[in-house]
Scaffold this motif. Structure first.
Motif, PDB file in Angstrom:
ATOM      1  N   THR A 166     -13.339  -0.737  12.694  1.00  0.00           N
ATOM      2  CA  THR A 166     -12.097  -0.691  12.886  1.00  0.00           C
ATOM      3  C   THR A 166     -11.205  -1.711  12.167  1.00  0.00           C
ATOM      4  OG1 THR A 166     -12.268   0.032  15.153  1.00  0.00           O
ATOM      5  CG2 THR A 166     -10.362  -0.974  14.754  1.00  0.00           C
ATOM      6  N   ASP A 167     -11.745  -3.085  11.856  1.00  0.00           N
ATOM      7  CA  ASP A 167     -11.174  -4.038  10.995  1.00  0.00           C
ATOM      8  C   ASP A 167     -11.310  -3.834   9.544  1.00  0.00           C
ATOM      9  OD1 ASP A 167     -11.024  -5.291  13.443  1.00  0.00           O
ATOM     10  OD2 ASP A 167     -12.085  -7.033  12.909  1.00  0.00           O
ATOM     11  N   ALA A 168     -12.340  -2.940   9.200  1.00  0.00           N
ATOM     12  CA  ALA A 168     -12.300  -2.448   7.720  1.00  0.00           C
ATOM     13  C   ALA A 168     -11.321  -1.524   7.564  1.00  0.00           C
ATOM     14  CB  ALA A 168     -13.861  -2.050   7.532  1.00  0.00           C
ATOM     15  N   ALA A 169     -11.404  -0.858   8.168  1.00  0.00           N
ATOM     16  CA  ALA A 169     -10.057   0.536   8.260  1.00  0.00           C
ATOM     17  C   ALA A 169      -8.766  -0.294   8.145  1.00  0.00           C
ATOM     18  CB  ALA A 169     -10.279   1.472   9.407  1.00  0.00           C
ATOM     19  N   SER A 170      -8.786  -1.225   9.078  1.00  0.00           N
ATOM     20  CA  SER A 170      -7.403  -1.668   8.975  1.00  0.00           C
ATOM     21  C   SER A 170      -7.004  -2.357   7.812  1.00  0.00           C
ATOM     22  CB  SER A 170      -7.420  -3.098  10.066  1.00  0.00           C
ATOM     23  OG  SER A 170      -5.982  -3.455  10.072  1.00  0.00           O
ATOM     24  N   VAL A 171      -7.962  -3.303   7.050  1.00  0.00           N
ATOM     25  CA  VAL A 171      -7.744  -3.557   5.626  1.00  0.00           C
ATOM     26  C   VAL A 171      -7.489  -2.638   4.560  1.00  0.00           C
ATOM     27  CG1 VAL A 171      -8.946  -4.859   3.661  1.00  0.00           C
ATOM     28  CG2 VAL A 171      -9.474  -5.664   6.299  1.00  0.00           C
ATOM     29  N   ALA A 172      -7.980  -1.455   4.456  1.00  0.00           N
ATOM     30  CA  ALA A 172      -7.910  -0.268   3.846  1.00  0.00           C
ATOM     31  C   ALA A 172      -6.489   0.145   4.018  1.00  0.00           C
ATOM     32  CB  ALA A 172      -8.736   0.790   4.109  1.00  0.00           C
ATOM     33  N   SER A 173      -6.014   0.207   5.381  1.00  0.00           N
ATOM     34  CA  SER A 173      -4.822   0.829   5.648  1.00  0.00           C
ATOM     35  C   SER A 173      -3.584  -0.160   5.036  1.00  0.00           C
ATOM     36  CB  SER A 173      -4.561   0.712   7.084  1.00  0.00           C
ATOM     37  OG  SER A 173      -3.356   1.220   7.440  1.00  0.00           O
ATOM     38  N   ASP A 174      -3.925  -1.469   4.819  1.00  0.00           N
ATOM     39  CA  ASP A 174      -2.801  -2.350   4.316  1.00  0.00           C
ATOM     40  C   ASP A 174      -2.784  -2.411   2.693  1.00  0.00           C
ATOM     41  OD1 ASP A 174      -2.942  -3.922   6.651  1.00  0.00           O
ATOM     42  OD2 ASP A 174      -4.245  -5.497   6.061  1.00  0.00           O
ATOM     43  N   VAL A 175      -3.683  -1.594   2.189  1.00  0.00           N
ATOM     44  CA  VAL A 175      -3.219  -1.332   0.743  1.00  0.00           C
ATOM     45  C   VAL A 175      -3.257   0.374   0.533  1.00  0.00           C
ATOM     46  CG1 VAL A 175      -4.715  -3.274   0.112  1.00  0.00           C
ATOM     47  CG2 VAL A 175      -5.834  -1.092   0.306  1.00  0.00           C
ATOM     48  N   GLY A 176      -3.073   0.984   1.556  1.00  0.00           N
ATOM     49  CA  GLY A 176      -2.808   2.374   1.346  1.00  0.00           C
ATOM     50  C   GLY A 176      -3.809   3.371   0.973  1.00  0.00           C
ATOM     51  N   THR A 177      -5.051   2.919   1.152  1.00  0.00           N
ATOM     52  CA  THR A 177      -6.064   3.620   0.808  1.00  0.00           C
ATOM     53  C   THR A 177      -7.155   3.984   2.060  1.00  0.00           C
ATOM     54  OG1 THR A 177      -8.084   3.705  -0.814  1.00  0.00           O
ATOM     55  CG2 THR A 177      -7.363   1.824  -0.005  1.00  0.00           C
ATOM     56  N   GLY A 178      -8.552   3.936   1.758  1.00  0.00           N
ATOM     57  CA  GLY A 178      -9.454   4.118   2.939  1.00  0.00           C
ATOM     58  C   GLY A 178     -10.776   3.427   2.350  1.00  0.00           C
ATOM     59  N   VAL A 179     -11.693   3.487   3.307  1.00  0.00           N
ATOM     60  CA  VAL A 179     -12.943   3.252   3.210  1.00  0.00           C
ATOM     61  C   VAL A 179     -13.866   4.246   3.467  1.00  0.00           C
ATOM     62  CG1 VAL A 179     -15.072   1.603   4.064  1.00  0.00           C
ATOM     63  CG2 VAL A 179     -12.397   0.724   3.454  1.00  0.00           C
ATOM     64  N   ALA A 180     -15.107   4.383   2.428  1.00  0.00           N
ATOM     65  CA  ALA A 180     -15.963   5.624   2.751  1.00  0.00           C
ATOM     66  C   ALA A 180     -17.536   4.806   2.953  1.00  0.00           C
ATOM     67  CB  ALA A 180     -16.104   6.621   1.816  1.00  0.00           C
ATOM     68  N   VAL A 181     -18.273   4.966   3.800  1.00  0.00           N
ATOM     69  CA  VAL A 181     -19.497   4.405   3.738  1.00  0.00           C
ATOM     70  C   VAL A 181     -20.644   5.528   3.546  1.00  0.00           C
ATOM     71  CG1 VAL A 181     -21.268   3.164   5.387  1.00  0.00           C
ATOM     72  CG2 VAL A 181     -18.681   2.336   5.383  1.00  0.00           C
ATOM     73  N   PHE A 182     -21.454   5.474   2.894  1.00  0.00           N
ATOM     74  CA  PHE A 182     -22.355   6.391   2.517  1.00  0.00           C
ATOM     75  C   PHE A 182     -23.826   6.143   2.792  1.00  0.00           C
ATOM     76  CE2 PHE A 182     -18.789   6.869  -0.317  1.00  0.00           C
ATOM     77  CZ  PHE A 182     -18.699   8.076  -0.457  1.00  0.00           C
ATOM     78  N   ILE A 183     -24.273   6.775   3.628  1.00  0.00           N
ATOM     79  CA  ILE A 183     -25.755   6.478   4.422  1.00  0.00           C
ATOM     80  C   ILE A 183     -26.779   7.451   4.012  1.00  0.00           C
ATOM     81  CG2 ILE A 183     -27.042   5.821   6.326  1.00  0.00           C
ATOM     82  CD1 ILE A 183     -24.330   5.222   7.812  1.00  0.00           C
TER      83      ILE A 183
END
Length: 413
Positions: A166-183
């Protein structure tokens, strides 16, 4: 033919010169990225399939798509003997480092890194009697900020992972983009970690947070997720990655050859598809061997017949043999019985096809070996843990490697 100019690339996770037959998956992921960027609800993605169908290659290509859209991204490979905490912390560290130069508030980045550090260190192993972990077991992320307190550090992986993502997504939202984690190899995660990941994705989807997980695993991955959380069937978008159809297989061979001014005769392509079964790894293996043996263009069916034994010998050692050697005598006996029965099942299912994808009832294996099913459970469970077989449906097993049954029937008992 000049072997230096050979364009084919049979390797684990190595991108082929022509990524044929995967246009639909790439288009779907483009839509996912665009929808998330616009604040639209979207599900995380799970890729499933046998070994050798190109899941890792596709996973890497999807990551490239995310990077091209300026998303933060990180990738891990799950292991059955390793906790999820440190690998996923390292992946998110990489993702946020990609976003940090565009963030206007360095303090927000530092705050997240403090939470990230706390999350990773909360799972650090300790020695006997609660002593400090050995140096080789300590997490060394290069994060200068102190570990935060009271966030993602409860010790409960489910609570902590929800808070961290949730915190990682919030950082991405601040810069108008997203985060993708590949497993990759996602079926190797432990039950608690699978449950935590499902819970985190569930929370993120409800919040509309710009973070998605893209997993890849063997065909029983949906069953693994469903066993962890019943709602996982609706939580993820599942895409089965299968063999290439004839058009795509021909494209995978012909497009790289044409760039080298080399052509194939139609009968050569017929024979290559018959030999490879359309499995991407096999397409590359047979294509490489055929190129090296062909004297000139166009490549003929005779060239394929001459080269095929070399490709099969290489597959027997590197692709099949290395897996066979990992099995104990009891496990090999179990797999040989599977191989004999999978041929029968395959013939009944597809009119004589020899693709070894047919699932075999475990009761039939026990009957063939003259044993009680319960006595074979240790061998079956060990083979599943080693990633050699999987159980897609209750009471059945199948090989994770295409054509493995055919290989086993050629081996001396």
């Amino acid at each position: 033919m000049d072997p230096v100019r050979n364009p084919y690339a049979p390797g684990a996770g190595q991108r082929p010169p022509e990524l044929a037959g995967r246009g639909r998956e790439l288009d779907v992921f483009d839509i996912v990225l665009e929808r998330v960027a616009r604040g639209r609800p979207e599900r995380s993605l799970m890729l499933t399939g046998l070994r050798g169908v190109g899941k890792t290659v596709l996973l890497n290509t999807l990551r490239s798509q995310a990077i091209n859209r300026l998303w933060g991204s990180g990738k891990i490979e799950a292991r059955p003997d390793q906790s999820l905490r440190r690998p996923i912390a390292a992946a998110l560290h990489m993702a946020v480092r990609e976003l940090a130069p565009r963030h206007r508030a360095p303090d927000r980045i530092d705050a997240f890194l403090g939470v990230l550090k706390a999350f990773a260190q909360r799972g650090a192993p300790t020695g006997r009697g609660g002593t400090a972990p050995k140096l080789r077991d300590r997490w060394q992320p290069g994060i200068d900020v102190p570990a935060a307190s009271g966030r993602a550090d409860s010790g409960d992986i489910e609570i902590d992972l929800v808070e961290l993502l949730t915190d990682a997504a919030s950082v991405a939202s601040d810069v108008g983009t997203g985060v993708a984690v590949f497993i990759d190899e996602m079926q190797d995660l432990g039950p608690e970690e699978v449950s935590a990941l499902c819970a985190a994705c569930h929370e993120l989807s409800q919040l509309g947070a710009p973070l998605i997980v893209v997993g890849a695993g063997l065909p029983h991955l949906p069953a693994v997720l469903s066993a962890a959380k019943s709602y996982s069937e609706r939580l993820f978008r599942y895409q089965r990655i299968d063999r290439l159809d004839r058009i795509a297989a021909d494209q995978a061979l012909c497009a790289p050859a044409e760039r080298e001014d080399v052509e194939y005769e139609a009968k050569a392509l017929d024979l290559l598809y018959e030999k490879s079964g359309g499995y991407p790894y096999f397409v590359q293996a047979y294509g490489k061997a055929t190129w090296d043996h062909a004297p000139r263009s166009p490549i003929t069916a005779a060239d394929v017949r001459v080269a095929a034994p070399e490709a099969e010998a290489e597959l027997a050692v590197g692709f099949f043999g290395s897996r066979f050697e990992r099995a104990t005598p009891a496990e090999r006996e179990y797999m040989r019985a599977m191989a004999a029965l999978s041929l029968v099942e395959g013939a009944a299912d597809g009119g004589g096809r020899d693709d070894m994808d047919a699932a075999v009832p475990t009761a039939e294996i026990a009957r063939a070996l003259g044993r009680k099913p319960a006595s074979l459970s240790p061998a079956r469970d060990a083979l599943i843990k080693k990633g050699l077989i999987y159980s897609g449906e209750r009471g059945t097993v199948a090989f994770t490697v295409p054509h493995f049954g055919r290989y086993l029937r050629t081996q001396p008992a």
